[in-house]
Design a protein around this motif. Structure first.
Motif, PDB file in Angstrom:
ATOM      1  N   HIS A   1       0.840  -1.204   0.000  1.00 23.57           N
ATOM      2  CA  HIS A   1       0.000   0.000   0.000  1.00 23.57           C
ATOM      3  C   HIS A   1       0.874   1.254   0.000  1.00 23.57           C
ATOM      4  O   HIS A   1       0.626   2.187  -0.764  1.00 23.57           O
ATOM      5  CB  HIS A   1      -0.942  -0.011   1.220  1.00 23.57           C
ATOM      6  CG  HIS A   1      -1.798   1.190   1.309  1.00 23.57           C
ATOM      7  ND1 HIS A   1      -2.834   1.428   0.428  1.00 23.57           N
ATOM      8  CD2 HIS A   1      -1.791   2.240   2.165  1.00 23.57           C
ATOM      9  CE1 HIS A   1      -3.414   2.559   0.752  1.00 23.57           C
ATOM     10  NE2 HIS A   1      -2.805   3.076   1.797  1.00 23.57           N
ATOM     11  N   ALA A   2       1.908   1.263   0.841  1.00 24.04           N
ATOM     12  CA  ALA A   2       2.808   2.433   0.897  1.00 24.04           C
ATOM     13  C   ALA A   2       3.550   2.604  -0.416  1.00 24.04           C
ATOM     14  O   ALA A   2       3.684   3.734  -0.897  1.00 24.04           O
ATOM     15  CB  ALA A   2       3.801   2.250   2.062  1.00 24.04           C
TER      16      ALA A   2
ATOM     17  N   LYS B   1       1.169   4.025  -2.942  1.00 24.73           N
ATOM     18  CA  LYS B   1       0.902   5.428  -2.627  1.00 24.73           C
ATOM     19  C   LYS B   1       2.065   6.301  -3.092  1.00 24.73           C
ATOM     20  O   LYS B   1       1.862   7.364  -3.671  1.00 24.73           O
ATOM     21  CB  LYS B   1       0.682   5.581  -1.116  1.00 24.73           C
ATOM     22  CG  LYS B   1       0.117   6.891  -0.698  1.00 24.73           C
ATOM     23  CD  LYS B   1      -0.203   6.866   0.784  1.00 24.73           C
ATOM     24  CE  LYS B   1      -0.773   8.187   1.220  1.00 24.73           C
ATOM     25  NZ  LYS B   1      -1.066   8.191   2.632  1.00 24.73           N
ATOM     26  N   ARG B   2       3.308   5.838  -2.868  1.00 17.64           N
ATOM     27  CA  ARG B   2       4.495   6.583  -3.334  1.00 17.64           C
ATOM     28  C   ARG B   2       4.529   6.662  -4.846  1.00 17.64           C
ATOM     29  O   ARG B   2       4.891   7.685  -5.418  1.00 17.64           O
ATOM     30  CB  ARG B   2       5.784   5.928  -2.812  1.00 17.64           C
ATOM     31  CG  ARG B   2       6.070   6.208  -1.347  1.00 17.64           C
ATOM     32  CD  ARG B   2       7.485   5.787  -0.963  1.00 17.64           C
ATOM     33  NE  ARG B   2       7.774   4.382  -1.228  1.00 17.64           N
ATOM     34  CZ  ARG B   2       7.521   3.379  -0.398  1.00 17.64           C
ATOM     35  NH1 ARG B   2       6.968   3.619   0.776  1.00 17.64           N
ATOM     36  NH2 ARG B   2       7.810   2.135  -0.723  1.00 17.64           N
TER      37      ARG B   2
ATOM     38  N   ARG C   1       2.037   6.725  -6.883  1.00 17.81           N
ATOM     39  CA  ARG C   1       1.014   7.665  -7.365  1.00 17.81           C
ATOM     40  C   ARG C   1       1.451   9.102  -7.162  1.00 17.81           C
ATOM     41  O   ARG C   1       0.933  10.003  -7.782  1.00 17.81           O
ATOM     42  CB  ARG C   1      -0.311   7.427  -6.651  1.00 17.81           C
ATOM     43  CG  ARG C   1      -1.015   6.154  -7.095  1.00 17.81           C
ATOM     44  CD  ARG C   1      -2.427   6.081  -6.581  1.00 17.81           C
ATOM     45  NE  ARG C   1      -2.512   6.149  -5.119  1.00 17.81           N
ATOM     46  CZ  ARG C   1      -2.609   5.110  -4.314  1.00 17.81           C
ATOM     47  NH1 ARG C   1      -2.630   3.893  -4.798  1.00 17.81           N
ATOM     48  NH2 ARG C   1      -2.703   5.260  -3.011  1.00 17.81           N
TER      49      ARG C   1
END
Length: 96
Positions: free
Chosen positions: A88-89, A92-93, A95
């Motif tokens: 998930h992290a 997110k990075r 994006r």
């Protein structure tokens, strides 16, 4: 095909009668045949499950796999959660 004569319980007889009246079966023989086919399939699945259990036990006895305990399940849960958070992290990075 072998012909057999069997006695059904009153409950089974009534069950078959209602199935015929409802149009789910044309004859009592059809209802009994379907019931036997379902029983055979259930027994086949039971045999497959027992064979898989035997295979799993043999695998564990041979030192393969992990034995599920409260502790090992918690470790597995924690690992899955950690990897999920890392993915998930990273997403997110990516994006921005």
């Amino acid at each position: 095909m072998t012909a057999m004569q069997i006695e059904l319980s009153d409950e089974a007889d009534e069950f078959i009668r209602r199935a015929i009246e409802a149009g789910r079966h044309r004859r009592a023989e059809d209802a009994v045949r379907e019931a036997l086919e379902l029983w055979v399939e259930r027994e086949r699945r039971r045999d497959e499950l027992l064979a898989a259990l035997d295979e799993g036990e043999a695998s564990l006895a041979g030192g393969e796999g992990i034995e599920l305990t409260k502790e090992s399940m918690q470790e597995l849960f924690d690992d899955v959660k950690r990897r999920g958070r890392a993915r998930h992290a990273a997403a997110k990075r990516a994006r921005g």
